[in-house]
Design a protein around this motif. Structure first.
Motif, PDB file in Angstrom:
ATOM      1  N   GLU A  95       0.812  -1.217   0.000  1.00 61.27           N
ATOM      2  CA  GLU A  95       0.000   0.000   0.000  1.00 61.27           C
ATOM      3  C   GLU A  95       0.846   1.268   0.000  1.00 61.27           C
ATOM      4  OE1 GLU A  95      -2.245  -3.347   1.996  1.00 61.27           O
ATOM      5  OE2 GLU A  95      -0.242  -2.446   2.234  1.00 61.27           O
ATOM      6  N   ASN A  96       2.113   1.137   0.361  1.00 59.18           N
ATOM      7  CA  ASN A  96       2.980   2.315   0.408  1.00 59.18           C
ATOM      8  C   ASN A  96       3.146   2.927  -0.984  1.00 59.18           C
ATOM      9  OD1 ASN A  96       3.421   1.242   3.014  1.00 59.18           O
ATOM     10  ND2 ASN A  96       5.516   2.039   3.055  1.00 59.18           N
ATOM     11  N   PHE A  97       2.938   4.232  -1.088  1.00 60.33           N
ATOM     12  CA  PHE A  97       3.232   4.922  -2.346  1.00 60.33           C
ATOM     13  C   PHE A  97       4.742   4.922  -2.581  1.00 60.33           C
ATOM     14  CE2 PHE A  97       4.379   8.794  -4.651  1.00 60.33           C
ATOM     15  CZ  PHE A  97       3.655   8.607  -5.832  1.00 60.33           C
ATOM     16  N   GLN A  98       5.481   5.137  -1.504  1.00 61.19           N
ATOM     17  CA  GLN A  98       6.940   5.110  -1.546  1.00 61.19           C
ATOM     18  C   GLN A  98       7.451   4.954  -0.121  1.00 61.19           C
ATOM     19  OE1 GLN A  98       8.430   8.854  -3.000  1.00 61.19           O
ATOM     20  NE2 GLN A  98       7.536  10.040  -1.332  1.00 61.19           N
ATOM     21  N   ILE A  99       8.753   4.780   0.017  1.00 58.19           N
ATOM     22  CA  ILE A  99       9.363   4.761   1.337  1.00 58.19           C
ATOM     23  C   ILE A  99      10.548   5.715   1.319  1.00 58.19           C
ATOM     24  CG2 ILE A  99      10.746   2.696   0.751  1.00 58.19           C
ATOM     25  CD1 ILE A  99      10.569   1.944   3.753  1.00 58.19           C
ATOM     26  N   LYS A 100      10.563   6.658   2.250  1.00 56.48           N
ATOM     27  CA  LYS A 100      11.593   7.699   2.306  1.00 56.48           C
ATOM     28  C   LYS A 100      12.847   7.159   3.005  1.00 56.48           C
ATOM     29  CE  LYS A 100       9.410  11.545   0.793  1.00 56.48           C
ATOM     30  NZ  LYS A 100       9.965  12.520  -0.162  1.00 56.48           N
ATOM     31  N   LEU A 101      13.911   6.977   2.235  1.00 51.54           N
ATOM     32  CA  LEU A 101      15.137   6.414   2.774  1.00 51.54           C
ATOM     33  C   LEU A 101      16.371   7.191   2.340  1.00 51.54           C
ATOM     34  CD1 LEU A 101      14.378   2.629   2.137  1.00 51.54           C
ATOM     35  CD2 LEU A 101      14.284   3.814   4.326  1.00 51.54           C
ATOM     36  N   GLY A 102      16.157   8.397   1.816  1.00 50.51           N
ATOM     37  CA  GLY A 102      17.281   9.158   1.272  1.00 50.51           C
ATOM     38  C   GLY A 102      18.418   9.346   2.246  1.00 50.51           C
ATOM     39  N   TRP A 103      18.124   9.753   3.480  1.00 52.63           N
ATOM     40  CA  TRP A 103      19.175  10.019   4.465  1.00 52.63           C
ATOM     41  C   TRP A 103      19.866   8.737   4.913  1.00 52.63           C
ATOM     42  CZ3 TRP A 103      18.834   8.255   9.601  1.00 52.63           C
ATOM     43  CH2 TRP A 103      17.595   7.664   9.949  1.00 52.63           C
ATOM     44  N   LEU A 104      19.154   7.587   4.787  1.00 55.45           N
ATOM     45  CA  LEU A 104      19.740   6.321   5.193  1.00 55.45           C
ATOM     46  C   LEU A 104      20.631   5.723   4.110  1.00 55.45           C
ATOM     47  CD1 LEU A 104      16.608   4.696   6.833  1.00 55.45           C
ATOM     48  CD2 LEU A 104      18.711   5.321   8.019  1.00 55.45           C
ATOM     49  N   LYS A 119      22.060   7.355   1.561  1.00 54.69           N
ATOM     50  CA  LYS A 119      22.937   8.329   0.916  1.00 54.69           C
ATOM     51  C   LYS A 119      24.355   7.759   0.813  1.00 54.69           C
ATOM     52  CE  LYS A 119      24.600  13.095   1.356  1.00 54.69           C
ATOM     53  NZ  LYS A 119      24.576  14.329   2.193  1.00 54.69           N
ATOM     54  N   PRO A 120      24.977   7.797  -0.382  1.00 51.41           N
ATOM     55  CA  PRO A 120      26.342   7.267  -0.547  1.00 51.41           C
ATOM     56  C   PRO A 120      27.326   7.955   0.384  1.00 51.41           C
ATOM     57  CG  PRO A 120      25.323   7.693  -2.664  1.00 51.41           C
ATOM     58  CD  PRO A 120      24.416   8.283  -1.650  1.00 51.41           C
ATOM     59  N   GLU A 121      28.320   7.198   0.850  1.00 48.57           N
ATOM     60  CA  GLU A 121      29.344   7.724   1.738  1.00 48.57           C
ATOM     61  C   GLU A 121      30.672   7.853   0.996  1.00 48.57           C
ATOM     62  OE1 GLU A 121      29.522   5.016   4.979  1.00 48.57           O
ATOM     63  OE2 GLU A 121      27.374   5.100   5.387  1.00 48.57           O
ATOM     64  N   LYS A 122      31.597   8.599   1.576  1.00 46.76           N
ATOM     65  CA  LYS A 122      32.916   8.768   0.977  1.00 46.76           C
ATOM     66  C   LYS A 122      33.605   7.409   0.843  1.00 46.76           C
ATOM     67  CE  LYS A 122      37.282  11.274   1.538  1.00 46.76           C
ATOM     68  NZ  LYS A 122      38.082  12.180   2.410  1.00 46.76           N
ATOM     69  N   ASP A 123      34.106   7.150  -0.348  1.00 49.44           N
ATOM     70  CA  ASP A 123      34.820   5.912  -0.676  1.00 49.44           C
ATOM     71  C   ASP A 123      33.926   4.668  -0.578  1.00 49.44           C
ATOM     72  OD1 ASP A 123      37.205   7.351  -1.058  1.00 49.44           O
ATOM     73  OD2 ASP A 123      37.666   7.229   1.098  1.00 49.44           O
ATOM     74  N   LYS A 124      32.626   4.892  -0.466  1.00 48.83           N
ATOM     75  CA  LYS A 124      31.696   3.765  -0.401  1.00 48.83           C
ATOM     76  C   LYS A 124      30.581   3.954  -1.423  1.00 48.83           C
ATOM     77  CE  LYS A 124      33.537   1.880   3.378  1.00 48.83           C
ATOM     78  NZ  LYS A 124      34.141   0.534   3.423  1.00 48.83           N
ATOM     79  N   LYS A 133      17.540  -6.155 -10.408  1.00 46.62           N
ATOM     80  CA  LYS A 133      18.998  -6.072 -10.456  1.00 46.62           C
ATOM     81  C   LYS A 133      19.484  -4.958  -9.530  1.00 46.62           C
ATOM     82  CE  LYS A 133      19.548  -7.839 -15.164  1.00 46.62           C
ATOM     83  NZ  LYS A 133      20.079  -7.564 -16.525  1.00 46.62           N
ATOM     84  N   PRO A 134      20.598  -5.188  -8.824  1.00 50.23           N
ATOM     85  CA  PRO A 134      21.134  -4.142  -7.936  1.00 50.23           C
ATOM     86  C   PRO A 134      21.579  -2.918  -8.727  1.00 50.23           C
ATOM     87  CG  PRO A 134      22.112  -6.283  -7.454  1.00 50.23           C
ATOM     88  CD  PRO A 134      21.367  -6.435  -8.742  1.00 50.23           C
ATOM     89  N   ILE A 135      21.255  -1.742  -8.217  1.00 50.92           N
ATOM     90  CA  ILE A 135      21.695  -0.477  -8.808  1.00 50.92           C
ATOM     91  C   ILE A 135      22.125   0.463  -7.691  1.00 50.92           C
ATOM     92  CG2 ILE A 135      20.227  -0.679 -10.873  1.00 50.92           C
ATOM     93  CD1 ILE A 135      18.237   1.191  -9.544  1.00 50.92           C
ATOM     94  N   PRO A 136      22.926   1.488  -7.991  1.00 50.48           N
ATOM     95  CA  PRO A 136      23.349   2.430  -6.941  1.00 50.48           C
ATOM     96  C   PRO A 136      22.161   3.183  -6.347  1.00 50.48           C
ATOM     97  CG  PRO A 136      24.733   2.614  -8.882  1.00 50.48           C
ATOM     98  CD  PRO A 136      23.580   1.747  -9.278  1.00 50.48           C
ATOM     99  N   THR A 137      22.246   3.434  -5.045  1.00 47.51           N
ATOM    100  CA  THR A 137      21.197   4.203  -4.391  1.00 47.51           C
ATOM    101  C   THR A 137      21.306   5.670  -4.796  1.00 47.51           C
ATOM    102  OG1 THR A 137      22.588   4.643  -2.464  1.00 47.51           O
ATOM    103  CG2 THR A 137      21.198   2.689  -2.384  1.00 47.51           C
ATOM    104  N   LYS A 138      20.159   6.349  -4.812  1.00 47.72           N
ATOM    105  CA  LYS A 138      20.142   7.781  -5.102  1.00 47.72           C
ATOM    106  C   LYS A 138      18.765   8.318  -4.751  1.00 47.72           C
ATOM    107  CE  LYS A 138      18.943   7.130 -10.001  1.00 47.72           C
ATOM    108  NZ  LYS A 138      19.323   7.473 -11.390  1.00 47.72           N
TER     109      LYS A 138
END
Length: 544
Positions: free
Chosen positions: A483-492, A494-499, A515-520
């Motif tokens: 039922e979720n329209f979306q789930i807010k996870l941006g702050w969680l 978020k890419p880290e330095k060298d990661k 398929k796995p893709i980079p978070t954004k």
């Protein structure tokens, strides 16, 4: 002819499968026996006829080459015209040589000696144990981690009771249970019948109704006219077949020794007959590595037992079970007040906010595994048996995930198999019949196995609008209702330095994965939104 040969070969395979973890031998003085780790070995003995065999205290003492000792009861196994029959029932979690000698007041049973050489078993993982280092989890004796994904089937013992030689119905159902990812069956030793009104459709399908059979009773006599002077050994011999078939499939038998609301004519509590029955169950089944003890289903409901009685029953198990199989009680109130008496906490909770309530239990008991044994979700079937509060298959599945994401093992119920109605071959029923969604749990189990060693724990502080599990290495699992329209996870995420953080989605109904893709970005949208619940899996990897 070709089809006949195939059927014969199939029967041979089935026969070999059902005896893979079991041996039966006759006793011979000073004989050397061979066995494997976690294989059950029955050594048969005879004596002159014993007047009161259920009060007999004959034992067999085993001594391992390392000095470890194990004392087991000699198990009374019935009479013939002039002799009493007995079993030495043995299994071992360790390899090596065991010497044994019997101790008995009966001359024909006393000082019987032999040697059992136990070799390694690569085909089995053994029983369940707890860990001092990881107190919230179960582990096989082989060392692998285990999460209960259980299936309730109270009348399992009755499926092939009338068949003296084989258990085809039981084997068929057990194969379905095993093949669909379940690893434990919650079951009774004996249930007689249900008190609620039965579906009228059962009158035309008596092959699916197992409640109230007069021919089945663990005591002498019948449930309607019980004779508590002794036990029905044939009942237990047939129960053996069921537990052994489960052991071969590495399905744990969560045995509820009593049940108060299934119209069983139990003897009075603490009476000689009550103790005889209870003690015999412990004696006969403790050597099975796949056994877990539960004093009673809904132990303090229905006004029969009190806390003192349940505590005393636990103590009886501890004193008589030389293997120290794990013990719980199907009553959260008891487990909460007597946590030091049980090995793990059993929770029963029908609440709508099941996740939060289970999380509270998890946070309360930091040194014990948690097992939700009943959450009020009973998937629908062609027969209305007991609806509980949730019957939709997807809702029932979601409630199982709620338990897992709150740090607890879980149990599935289907109205077509959990109680007196047992449709043991649901996928061979007419095309228009309801087919249970066992496959949902096959996907659940397959998915869960990927992460069982990742030290994931409930992470409510990152729940957003779903439920989260996380570890310290950057792995996160977010359960997202459809039922979720979306789930807010941006702050969680978020890419880290060298990661680099990647994510993919898992469909809980089909097992499909993206398929796995980079978070954004901030909002993450379930690709099966409004169609299926999904799990977002996010991993942290080093930049290359």
């Amino acid at each position: 002819m070709k089809q006949f040969v195939i059927q014969v070969l199939l029967l041979i395979c089935i026969s070999q499968y059902t005896i893979a973890q079991y041996q039966e031998q006759s006793f011979k003085s000073n004989k050397k026996y061979s066995s494997k780790q976690w294989e059950v070995l029955d050594i048969k003995l005879e004596s002159k006829k014993v007047t009161n065999p259920f009060k007999d205290s004959s034992t067999v003492v085993f001594k391992h080459s390392t000095g470890t000792e194990l004392t087991l009861p000699l198990i009374y196994n019935g009479d013939d015209a002039s002799k009493s029959k007995w079993l030495i029932r043995f299994s071992s979690a360790i390899s090596g040589e065991w010497q044994f000698v019997t101790k008995s007041d009966h001359a024909t049973l006393n000082k019987k000696q032999g040697v059992i050489t136990v070799s390694a078993n690569q085909d089995h993982k053994g029983g369940l144990q707890l860990s001092k280092e990881d107190t919230r989890s179960f582990y096989y004796e082989s060392g692998e981690k285990y999460t209960p994904i259980a299936f309730e089937c109270d009348w399992l013992y009755a499926l092939d009771y009338a068949n003296p030689n084989e258990i085809p119905k039981t084997n068929h159902l057990l194969d379905l249970i095993k093949d669909n990812g379940y690893n434990q069956i919650v079951m009774n030793v004996f249930s007689y019948d249900v008190s609620w009104k039965k579906d009228e459709k059962l009158k035309a399908h008596k092959d699916h109704e197992f409640g109230g059979p007069e021919a089945i009773f663990p005591f002498l006599g019948t449930n309607e006219s019980p004779d508590f002077s002794g036990l029905n050994i044939d009942f237990f011999k047939k129960y053996d077949r069921t537990i052994l078939a489960m052991h071969d499939r590495q399905l744990f038998a969560h045995i509820m020794i009593y049940v108060w609301n299934k119209l069983v004519a139990w003897p009075d509590m603490r009476s000689d007959a009550d103790n005889m029955y209870y003690d015999y169950v412990i004696k006969r089944y403790q050597a099975f590595p796949n056994v877990l003890w539960d004093v009673s289903k809904e132990a303090l409901y229905y006004g029969r037992a009190d806390e003192a009685y349940i505590s005393e029953r636990i103590e009886r198990i501890r004193k008589q079970d030389s293997y120290q199989r794990l013990v719980t009680v199907h009553d959260y109130g008891f487990c909460k007040k007597h946590a030091d008496e049980v090995d793990y906490i059993s929770s029963q909770d029908w609440s709508h906010n099941l996740y939060n309530r289970t999380l509270e239990v998890y946070q309360t008991f930091k040194n014990k595994p948690i097992f939700n044994i009943e959450h009020g979700g009973y998937e629908t079937s062609d027969y209305t048996v007991f609806t509980g509060d949730y019957t939709n298959a997807e809702v029932c599945l979601r409630r199982n995930y709620m338990c897992l994401f709150a740090g607890a093992g879980t149990t599935y119920y289907w109205q077509g198999s959990s109680w007196n109605v047992v449709v043991y071959n649901p996928f061979e029923q007419p095309e228009d019949s309801y087919k249970p969604k066992f496959s949902y749990f096959k996907h659940l189990s397959t998915f869960w196995k990927q992460f069982i060693n990742e030290d994931l724990k409930p992470a409510p502080w990152v729940n957003s609008s779903g439920y989260a599990l996380a570890n310290k290495k950057g792995l996160q699992l977010h359960y997202v209702p459809k039922e979720n329209f979306q789930i807010k996870l941006g702050w969680l995420l978020k890419p880290e330095k060298d990661k680099v953080k990647t994510y993919y989605w898992f469909n809980t109904l089909t097992g499909e994965m993206t398929k796995p893709i980079p978070t954004k970005g901030s909002g993450y949208v379930n690709p099966w939104r409004y169609e299926a619940d999904a799990i977002l899996v996010s991993k942290v990897i080093d930049k290359k």
